[in-house]
Every structure is written in structure tokens, then in C-alpha cells.
Design a protein around this motif. Structure first.
Motif, PDB file in Angstrom:
ATOM      1  N   GLY A  75       0.832  -1.200   0.000  1.00  0.00           N
ATOM      2  CA  GLY A  75       0.000   0.000   0.000  1.00  0.00           C
ATOM      3  C   GLY A  75       0.865   1.248   0.000  1.00  0.00           C
ATOM      4  N   ASP A  76       0.632   2.111   0.978  1.00  0.00           N
ATOM      5  CA  ASP A  76       1.391   3.365   1.093  1.00  0.00           C
ATOM      6  C   ASP A  76       2.576   3.242   2.033  1.00  0.00           C
ATOM      7  N   TRP A  77       3.043   2.034   2.267  1.00  0.00           N
ATOM      8  CA  TRP A  77       4.156   1.796   3.192  1.00  0.00           C
ATOM      9  C   TRP A  77       5.297   1.091   2.478  1.00  0.00           C
ATOM     10  N   LEU A  78       6.531   1.413   2.886  1.00  0.00           N
ATOM     11  CA  LEU A  78       7.716   0.748   2.369  1.00  0.00           C
ATOM     12  C   LEU A  78       8.444   0.052   3.511  1.00  0.00           C
ATOM     13  N   ARG A  79       8.931  -1.152   3.250  1.00  0.00           N
ATOM     14  CA  ARG A  79       9.752  -1.869   4.228  1.00  0.00           C
ATOM     15  C   ARG A  79      11.188  -1.471   3.961  1.00  0.00           C
ATOM     16  N   LEU A  80      11.829  -0.879   4.971  1.00  0.00           N
ATOM     17  CA  LEU A  80      13.174  -0.348   4.829  1.00  0.00           C
ATOM     18  C   LEU A  80      14.153  -1.103   5.718  1.00  0.00           C
ATOM     19  N   GLU A  81      15.398  -1.209   5.239  1.00  0.00           N
ATOM     20  CA  GLU A  81      16.479  -1.781   6.041  1.00  0.00           C
ATOM     21  C   GLU A  81      17.601  -0.757   6.122  1.00  0.00           C
ATOM     22  N   TYR A  82      17.984  -0.437   7.330  1.00  0.00           N
ATOM     23  CA  TYR A  82      19.014   0.574   7.585  1.00  0.00           C
ATOM     24  C   TYR A  82      20.357   0.092   7.039  1.00  0.00           C
ATOM     25  N   PRO A 108       5.948   5.241   6.063  1.00  0.00           N
ATOM     26  CA  PRO A 108       5.021   5.766   5.055  1.00  0.00           C
ATOM     27  C   PRO A 108       5.789   6.275   3.829  1.00  0.00           C
ATOM     28  N   VAL A 109       5.289   5.969   2.645  1.00  0.00           N
ATOM     29  CA  VAL A 109       5.941   6.375   1.397  1.00  0.00           C
ATOM     30  C   VAL A 109       6.234   7.873   1.394  1.00  0.00           C
ATOM     31  N   GLY A 110       5.317   8.679   1.909  1.00  0.00           N
ATOM     32  CA  GLY A 110       5.479  10.127   1.907  1.00  0.00           C
ATOM     33  C   GLY A 110       6.646  10.628   2.739  1.00  0.00           C
ATOM     34  N   GLU A 111       7.172   9.803   3.632  1.00  0.00           N
ATOM     35  CA  GLU A 111       8.322  10.194   4.459  1.00  0.00           C
ATOM     36  C   GLU A 111       9.655   9.746   3.868  1.00  0.00           C
TER      37      GLU A 111
END
Length: 120
Positions: A75-82, A108-111
Motif C-alpha cells: 500500500g502506502d508503506w515501504l519496508r526499509l532496512e538501515y 510511510p511512502v510520503g516520508e
């Protein structure tokens, strides 16, 4: 978001995986010698010397001023890895420990900014 091996063969780009002197190409539509291995997934082996190009691609970004890999989206979320390497920064950002020295979060994608593909 792409993350994996990519091969260019006969003018087209394919998800791929190395297999010794060959590369397995994957296609959602088949054709041209591809064999169905699952619903909507076809595979063909090609000698590495016949490829136009072969490389690894990762999607990278920044979140709250720090560098990350993009692992997936929902959806409007991304899974991120530092990918910054500082556990102190990871903790200060509220990241979830995934494994020793590995931190992830849904953002959130917007961030998320500076989304780009990195070719290795």
C-alpha cells in the motif's frame, strides 16, 4: 522496488539468477523457449556469454536523513532496512532489530526520499 539479479537478453530485461556458466531468466509471460515453473512464472536457462548485460540492482532511499535499502512495499508503506551501520542511530530512529546488526522498519511512502536504483 527491484532487488536482485537482472539480465538483459535479446533486448529485453529479466529477473534472473546465476547458475554456474548459465543464468536462469524468469518471465511472467513465457515464450521463446521459456518453460512454465509456476502460475505466471516461466524460466529459461541461457549461457552467460549470450547475455547483453548481467548485474545486481537494489533500491535505495533515505528516511529521516539516513540511508536505507527498500525491501518491499505494501500500500502506502515501504519496508526499509538501515544501511548506515550505527546501532546508536538505529535505536534513536526506533528501528526494529531484525538480526544482529540489521534493523528494519515500515515507513510511510510520503516520508521516504531519494528513492533510486543502485546497480552493482
Amino acid at each position: 522496488m527491484r532487488d536482485g539479479y537482472i539480465a538483459r537478453w535479446n533486448g529485453a530485461e529479466y529477473d534472473s539468477s546465476p547458475d554456474g556458466a548459465h543464468v536462469r531468466l524468469y518471465s511472467p509471460t513465457g515464450g521463446d523457449g521459456f518453460v512454465q515453473v509456476a502460475e505466471g512464472r516461466y524460466r529459461r536457462g541461457v549461457p552467460i556469454g549470450e547475455l547483453d548485460d548481467f548485474f545486481y540492482v537494489r533500491t535505495v532511499c533515505t528516511w529521516r536523513g539516513e540511508p536505507f535499502f527498500v525491501l518491499g512495499e505494501s500500500g502506502d508503506w515501504l519496508r526499509l532496512e538501515y544501511r548506515g551501520g550505527s546501532s546508536d542511530v538505529a535505536v534513536s530512529l526506533g528501528l526494529e532489530p531484525y538480526d544482529t546488526g540489521v534493523y528494519q522498519i515500515w515507513a510511510p511512502v510520503g516520508e521516504v526520499g531519494e528513492i533510486a536504483e543502485q546497480y552493482l
